[in-house]
Scaffold this motif. Structure first.
Motif, PDB file in Angstrom:
ATOM      1  N   GLY A  49       0.788  -1.226   0.000  1.00  0.00           N
ATOM      2  CA  GLY A  49       0.000   0.000   0.000  1.00  0.00           C
ATOM      3  C   GLY A  49       0.821   1.277   0.000  1.00  0.00           C
ATOM      4  N   CYS A  50       2.057   1.192  -0.473  1.00  0.00           N
ATOM      5  CA  CYS A  50       2.936   2.366  -0.524  1.00  0.00           C
ATOM      6  C   CYS A  50       3.395   2.622  -1.949  1.00  0.00           C
ATOM      7  N   GLU A  51       3.780   3.857  -2.171  1.00  0.00           N
ATOM      8  CA  GLU A  51       4.429   4.235  -3.415  1.00  0.00           C
ATOM      9  C   GLU A  51       5.755   4.884  -3.076  1.00  0.00           C
ATOM     10  N   LYS A  52       6.721   4.698  -3.956  1.00  0.00           N
ATOM     11  CA  LYS A  52       8.058   5.259  -3.746  1.00  0.00           C
ATOM     12  C   LYS A  52       8.235   6.458  -4.665  1.00  0.00           C
ATOM     13  N   LEU A  53       8.495   7.621  -4.058  1.00  0.00           N
ATOM     14  CA  LEU A  53       8.782   8.855  -4.779  1.00  0.00           C
ATOM     15  C   LEU A  53      10.296   8.991  -4.832  1.00  0.00           C
ATOM     16  N   THR A  54      10.851   9.081  -6.043  1.00  0.00           N
ATOM     17  CA  THR A  54      12.304   9.120  -6.208  1.00  0.00           C
ATOM     18  C   THR A  54      12.725  10.387  -6.939  1.00  0.00           C
ATOM     19  N   PHE A  55      13.760  11.032  -6.394  1.00  0.00           N
ATOM     20  CA  PHE A  55      14.385  12.206  -6.999  1.00  0.00           C
ATOM     21  C   PHE A  55      15.867  11.939  -7.170  1.00  0.00           C
ATOM     22  N   SER A  56      16.464  12.459  -8.244  1.00  0.00           N
ATOM     23  CA  SER A  56      17.911  12.585  -8.225  1.00  0.00           C
ATOM     24  C   SER A  56      18.158  13.850  -7.418  1.00  0.00           C
ATOM     25  N   ALA A  57      19.210  13.842  -6.630  1.00  0.00           N
ATOM     26  CA  ALA A  57      19.510  14.971  -5.745  1.00  0.00           C
ATOM     27  C   ALA A  57      21.002  15.240  -5.846  1.00  0.00           C
ATOM     28  N   ASP A  58      21.369  16.212  -6.645  1.00  0.00           N
ATOM     29  CA  ASP A  58      22.782  16.544  -6.828  1.00  0.00           C
ATOM     30  C   ASP A  58      23.194  17.636  -5.864  1.00  0.00           C
ATOM     31  N   TYR A  59      24.182  17.320  -5.035  1.00  0.00           N
ATOM     32  CA  TYR A  59      24.810  18.341  -4.195  1.00  0.00           C
ATOM     33  C   TYR A  59      25.768  19.096  -5.111  1.00  0.00           C
ATOM     34  N   ARG A  60      25.569  20.416  -5.263  1.00  0.00           N
ATOM     35  CA  ARG A  60      26.369  21.232  -6.180  1.00  0.00           C
ATOM     36  C   ARG A  60      26.954  22.426  -5.459  1.00  0.00           C
ATOM     37  N   THR A  61      28.186  22.738  -5.807  1.00  0.00           N
ATOM     38  CA  THR A  61      28.827  23.924  -5.271  1.00  0.00           C
ATOM     39  C   THR A  61      29.949  24.342  -6.218  1.00  0.00           C
ATOM     40  N   ALA A  62      30.279  25.625  -6.168  1.00  0.00           N
ATOM     41  CA  ALA A  62      31.362  26.139  -7.007  1.00  0.00           C
ATOM     42  C   ALA A  62      32.141  27.178  -6.226  1.00  0.00           C
ATOM     43  N   GLY A  63      33.410  27.216  -6.440  1.00  0.00           N
ATOM     44  CA  GLY A  63      34.262  28.182  -5.771  1.00  0.00           C
ATOM     45  C   GLY A  63      35.716  27.937  -6.113  1.00  0.00           C
ATOM     46  N   THR A  64      36.570  28.787  -5.573  1.00  0.00           N
ATOM     47  CA  THR A  64      37.980  28.699  -5.981  1.00  0.00           C
ATOM     48  C   THR A  64      38.973  28.928  -4.847  1.00  0.00           C
ATOM     49  N   PRO A 109      31.574  11.442  -7.089  1.00  0.00           N
ATOM     50  CA  PRO A 109      31.679  12.907  -7.096  1.00  0.00           C
ATOM     51  C   PRO A 109      32.626  13.346  -8.197  1.00  0.00           C
ATOM     52  N   GLY A 110      32.423  14.554  -8.678  1.00  0.00           N
ATOM     53  CA  GLY A 110      33.326  15.040  -9.708  1.00  0.00           C
ATOM     54  C   GLY A 110      33.033  16.468 -10.110  1.00  0.00           C
ATOM     55  N   TRP A 111      33.833  16.938 -11.049  1.00  0.00           N
ATOM     56  CA  TRP A 111      33.713  18.304 -11.552  1.00  0.00           C
ATOM     57  C   TRP A 111      32.895  18.320 -12.824  1.00  0.00           C
ATOM     58  N   VAL A 112      31.994  19.288 -12.922  1.00  0.00           N
ATOM     59  CA  VAL A 112      31.182  19.480 -14.115  1.00  0.00           C
ATOM     60  C   VAL A 112      31.557  20.836 -14.692  1.00  0.00           C
ATOM     61  N   TYR A 113      31.941  20.841 -15.954  1.00  0.00           N
ATOM     62  CA  TYR A 113      32.353  22.066 -16.630  1.00  0.00           C
ATOM     63  C   TYR A 113      31.223  22.549 -17.524  1.00  0.00           C
ATOM     64  N   MET A 121      31.437  30.778 -13.961  1.00  0.00           N
ATOM     65  CA  MET A 121      32.310  29.925 -13.151  1.00  0.00           C
ATOM     66  C   MET A 121      32.892  28.835 -14.045  1.00  0.00           C
ATOM     67  N   SER A 122      34.118  28.456 -13.752  1.00  0.00           N
ATOM     68  CA  SER A 122      34.768  27.458 -14.596  1.00  0.00           C
ATOM     69  C   SER A 122      34.258  26.043 -14.367  1.00  0.00           C
ATOM     70  N   ALA A 123      33.769  25.737 -13.167  1.00  0.00           N
ATOM     71  CA  ALA A 123      33.314  24.379 -12.895  1.00  0.00           C
ATOM     72  C   ALA A 123      32.473  24.346 -11.623  1.00  0.00           C
ATOM     73  N   GLU A 124      31.682  23.274 -11.494  1.00  0.00           N
ATOM     74  CA  GLU A 124      30.947  22.997 -10.264  1.00  0.00           C
ATOM     75  C   GLU A 124      31.363  21.624  -9.777  1.00  0.00           C
ATOM     76  N   TYR A 125      31.456  21.472  -8.451  1.00  0.00           N
ATOM     77  CA  TYR A 125      31.705  20.175  -7.855  1.00  0.00           C
ATOM     78  C   TYR A 125      30.340  19.557  -7.581  1.00  0.00           C
ATOM     79  N   VAL A 126      30.131  18.312  -8.029  1.00  0.00           N
ATOM     80  CA  VAL A 126      28.826  17.664  -7.927  1.00  0.00           C
ATOM     81  C   VAL A 126      28.975  16.283  -7.290  1.00  0.00           C
ATOM     82  N   ILE A 127      28.100  16.006  -6.309  1.00  0.00           N
ATOM     83  CA  ILE A 127      27.987  14.656  -5.750  1.00  0.00           C
ATOM     84  C   ILE A 127      26.558  14.193  -6.018  1.00  0.00           C
TER      85      ILE A 127
END
Length: 143
Positions: A49-64, A109-113, A121-127
């Motif tokens: 009697g349940c349903e599963k709600l699923t999201f992708s959830a990217d932790y994002r940040t950018a800085g230098t 985790p990694g860098w997204v350009y 910004m040159s890149a974001e760090y994403v997990i």
């Protein structure tokens, strides 16, 4: 109870418990501060009697700079600790009903350009994570 009210409650708890904003995509964050991008993935039956709600959830940040690096590590550890604790989920409440958001790492985790026209910004760090929430079907309304 609507899916919108559950999603709003989840975003509120991400801010309260983890300390950064969450954006429900496809809207775009207006800055490069640490945040979570939530993107709907699925709503499907999970039995009992349940349903599963699923999201992708990217932790994002950018800085230098060193302060940014320290904050990035500190904030990413908040999510990691949920999976290592006795309660491997983020509790939250919506309209008086208690829910559990289970966070699972969904990639490395990694860098997204970005492309040149997307950001200065040159890149974001994403997990990348998946967030899964079991919702009793009887609670869901179509409003």
């Amino acid at each position: 109870m609507t899916i919108e009210s559950i999603t709003d409650s989840l975003k509120t708890e991400i801010k309260r418990q983890l300390g950064f904003h969450a954006f429900l995509l496809p809207q775009k964050a207006v800055n490069n501060t640490a945040h979570i991008d939530l993107l709907f993935q699925a709503m499907e039956g999970s039995g009992d009697g349940c349903e599963k709600l699923t999201f992708s959830a990217d932790y994002r940040t950018a800085g230098t700079h060193a302060k940014w690096l320290t904050e990035t590590i500190k904030m990413s550890r908040r999510i990691s600790r949920m999976n290592e604790s006795d309660t491997p989920y983020m509790p939250f409440e919506c309209e008086g009903v208690k829910f559990r958001a289970y966070w699972k790492r969904s990639g490395k985790p990694g860098w997204v350009y970005p492309s040149e026209d997307e950001s200065s910004m040159s890149a974001e760090y994403v997990i990348p994570y998946l967030v899964e929430i079991d919702i009793p079907t009887r609670l869901i309304t179509e409003d």
